[in-house]
Design an enzyme around this catalytic site. Structure first.
Site, short mmCIF file in Angstrom:
data_model
loop_
_atom_site.label_atom_id
_atom_site.label_comp_id
_atom_site.label_asym_id
_atom_site.label_seq_id
_atom_site.Cartn_x
_atom_site.Cartn_y
_atom_site.Cartn_z
N HIS A 1 7.01 -0.88 -7.51
CA HIS A 1 7.06 -1.70 -6.30
C HIS A 1 8.37 -2.48 -6.35
O HIS A 1 8.67 -3.14 -7.36
CB HIS A 1 5.91 -2.70 -6.28
CG HIS A 1 4.57 -2.11 -5.92
ND1 HIS A 1 4.03 -1.03 -6.57
CD2 HIS A 1 3.67 -2.48 -4.97
CE1 HIS A 1 2.84 -0.76 -6.02
NE2 HIS A 1 2.60 -1.62 -5.06
N GLU B 1 9.43 -5.40 -1.58
CA GLU B 1 8.31 -5.73 -0.69
C GLU B 1 8.55 -7.16 -0.23
O GLU B 1 8.90 -7.41 0.92
CB GLU B 1 6.98 -5.59 -1.45
CG GLU B 1 5.75 -5.95 -0.62
CD GLU B 1 4.43 -5.95 -1.42
OE1 GLU B 1 4.46 -5.98 -2.67
OE2 GLU B 1 3.36 -5.94 -0.77
N HIS C 1 0.73 5.86 -2.03
CA HIS C 1 0.71 4.44 -2.42
C HIS C 1 -0.65 3.84 -2.09
O HIS C 1 -0.88 3.36 -0.98
CB HIS C 1 1.85 3.70 -1.69
CG HIS C 1 2.02 2.26 -2.09
ND1 HIS C 1 3.23 1.59 -1.95
CD2 HIS C 1 1.16 1.36 -2.62
CE1 HIS C 1 3.09 0.35 -2.38
NE2 HIS C 1 1.83 0.17 -2.78
N ASP D 1 -1.93 1.38 0.80
CA ASP D 1 -1.80 0.29 -0.18
C ASP D 1 -3.17 -0.20 -0.69
O ASP D 1 -3.64 0.26 -1.71
CB ASP D 1 -0.97 -0.86 0.41
CG ASP D 1 -0.28 -1.71 -0.66
OD1 ASP D 1 -0.36 -1.37 -1.85
OD2 ASP D 1 0.35 -2.73 -0.30
N ASP D 2 -3.78 -1.12 0.05
CA ASP D 2 -5.10 -1.67 -0.31
C ASP D 2 -5.96 -1.68 0.94
O ASP D 2 -6.21 -2.73 1.54
CB ASP D 2 -4.93 -3.09 -0.86
CG ASP D 2 -4.03 -3.11 -2.08
OD1 ASP D 2 -4.48 -2.74 -3.17
OD2 ASP D 2 -2.85 -3.49 -1.93
N HIS E 1 -3.76 1.68 -4.17
CA HIS E 1 -4.33 1.06 -5.37
C HIS E 1 -5.84 1.26 -5.27
O HIS E 1 -6.46 0.76 -4.33
CB HIS E 1 -4.00 -0.44 -5.41
CG HIS E 1 -2.53 -0.71 -5.38
ND1 HIS E 1 -1.80 -0.94 -6.51
CD2 HIS E 1 -1.65 -0.77 -4.35
CE1 HIS E 1 -0.53 -1.14 -6.19
NE2 HIS E 1 -0.41 -1.04 -4.88
#
Ligand code: HPA
Ligand code: ZN
Length: 334
Positions: free
Chosen positions: A194, A197, A14, A275-276, A16
């Site tokens: 997703h 969340e 996961h 994630d980011d 991005h």
């Protein structure tokens, strides 16, 4: 603990790629492409990364992506992430990209996918890091736009293992994309989404039932529904959990409140992901460390998180066995 976690072979599911854009590279690309950005230094960018919820992050994240224009930009972005993988002993990664963030600015789909893909090919040749690419539909945009994006992806189908769903969960439930996901499945793409969340447990149920997902991204709101947790454990439906993202976006106030280890002990196939990472304060090792420091967790459980990610990954049985063996021998030597 730090040494064990750093050396532990890892799999990231996961991530991005646009969320791995570090402020320094954002500045370099802004200069190279003569794109104006509303910050005067990388430190100023970092200072702006104070989020109150998902939307407050997304607003800044889409703005950051404006500096990405050429194939070389997407190559440099992806290669910088791969260097972090090498440092964190990430042996395999599955990377999301958001085509609409770029095509809506006039950047060709081909520019994006070719840049990302070239860096991933180099990673496999030079560093033995394997990977897959998943393209996400932006859920705040409509179904027609998602269908158009799917159409654009078809010439590059050999480079894309699956489709996903990201952006603002609230107000954009899985059912909005049921038809486009069914079409993507029929074309041979795997699906992930997703869900859970910021949204309710029902979104997780709907992503599984209506979008036929192979994994749920985040999924931490499943604890609202004990029957769902039991069914996730029984089916080994993977959750790609992102601990630092969850505390940065206030899904959990403190890491000590996080439910990942509780879910692990209930037999759910939870995994740790970044994630980011450029926005949330760290890559894979940092996410593992944040969990290990805030919650009581054994080396065997940390290794289990890696084994879960291998189980949940979109790779061959042979590669799964090879990676699982790496994790088990590492645990034995520790
Ligand atoms: N949630 C939704 N959309 C996103 C995220 C996320 O955590 N990161 C990048 N796009
Ligand atoms: Zn995400």
């Amino acid at each position: 603990m730090q040494a064990f976690v750093t050396g532990l072979p890892k799999v990231e599911l996961h991530l991005h790629i646009e969320g791995s854009l570090e402020p320094e590279l954002m500045f370099e690309l802004a200069k190279r492409n003569q794109v104006a950005i509303p910050f005067s230094s990388p430190d100023e960018v970092r200072a702006a990364y104070q989020f109150t919820n998902l939307q407050s992050f997304l607003d800044i994240y889409y703005q950051g992506a404006n500096v990405l224009l050429t194939e070389r930009d997407f190559f440099d972005l992806t290669w910088a992430y791969i260097e972090r993988c090498a440092a964190d002993n990430v042996r395999h990664c599955e990377i999301f990209f958001d085509p609409q963030t770029h095509t809506d600015r006039g950047v060709d789909f081909a520019t994006v996918i070719n840049g990302i893909s070239a860096a991933l090919t180099k990673a496999e040749h030079e560093l033995a890091i394997t990977s897959q690419i998943i393209m996400c539909f932006l859920r705040h945009l409509d179904e027609t736009a998602a269908f158009a994006t799917l159409e654009m992806a078809l010439p590059f189908k050999d480079k894309i293992i699956g489709v996903g769903l990201d952006s603002s969960e609230q107000g954009n439930p899985p059912e909005k994309f049921a038809r486009v996901f069914a079409h993507a499945k029929a074309l041979g793409f795997l699906t992930v989404a997703h869900a859970g969340e910021e949204g309710p447990a029902q979104n997780i149920v709907d992503a599984i039932d209506m979008l036929q997902v192979s994994r749920v991204d985040h999924g931490v709101s499943c604890v609202q529904d004990p029957a769902l947790v039991a069914s996730l454990a029984a089916s080994r439906m993977p959750l790609t959990v992102c601990p630092l993202s969850n505390t940065k976006l206030k899904v959990f106030e403190h890491m000590a409140d996080h439910n990942i280890i509780e879910l692990l002990r209930q037999g759910v196939c939870v995994t740790i992901n970044s994630d980011d990472p450029a926005y949330f304060g760290g890559y894979m090792t940092a996410n593992f460390m944040a969990v290990a420091q805030a919650l009581t967790v054994s080396n065997t459980e940390l290794a289990q998180l890696s084994l879960n990610a291998i189980e949940a990954s979109f790779i061959s049985r042979e590669r799964k066995l090879e990676l699982s063996q790496e994790v088990l021998s590492y645990l034995q030597q520790a």
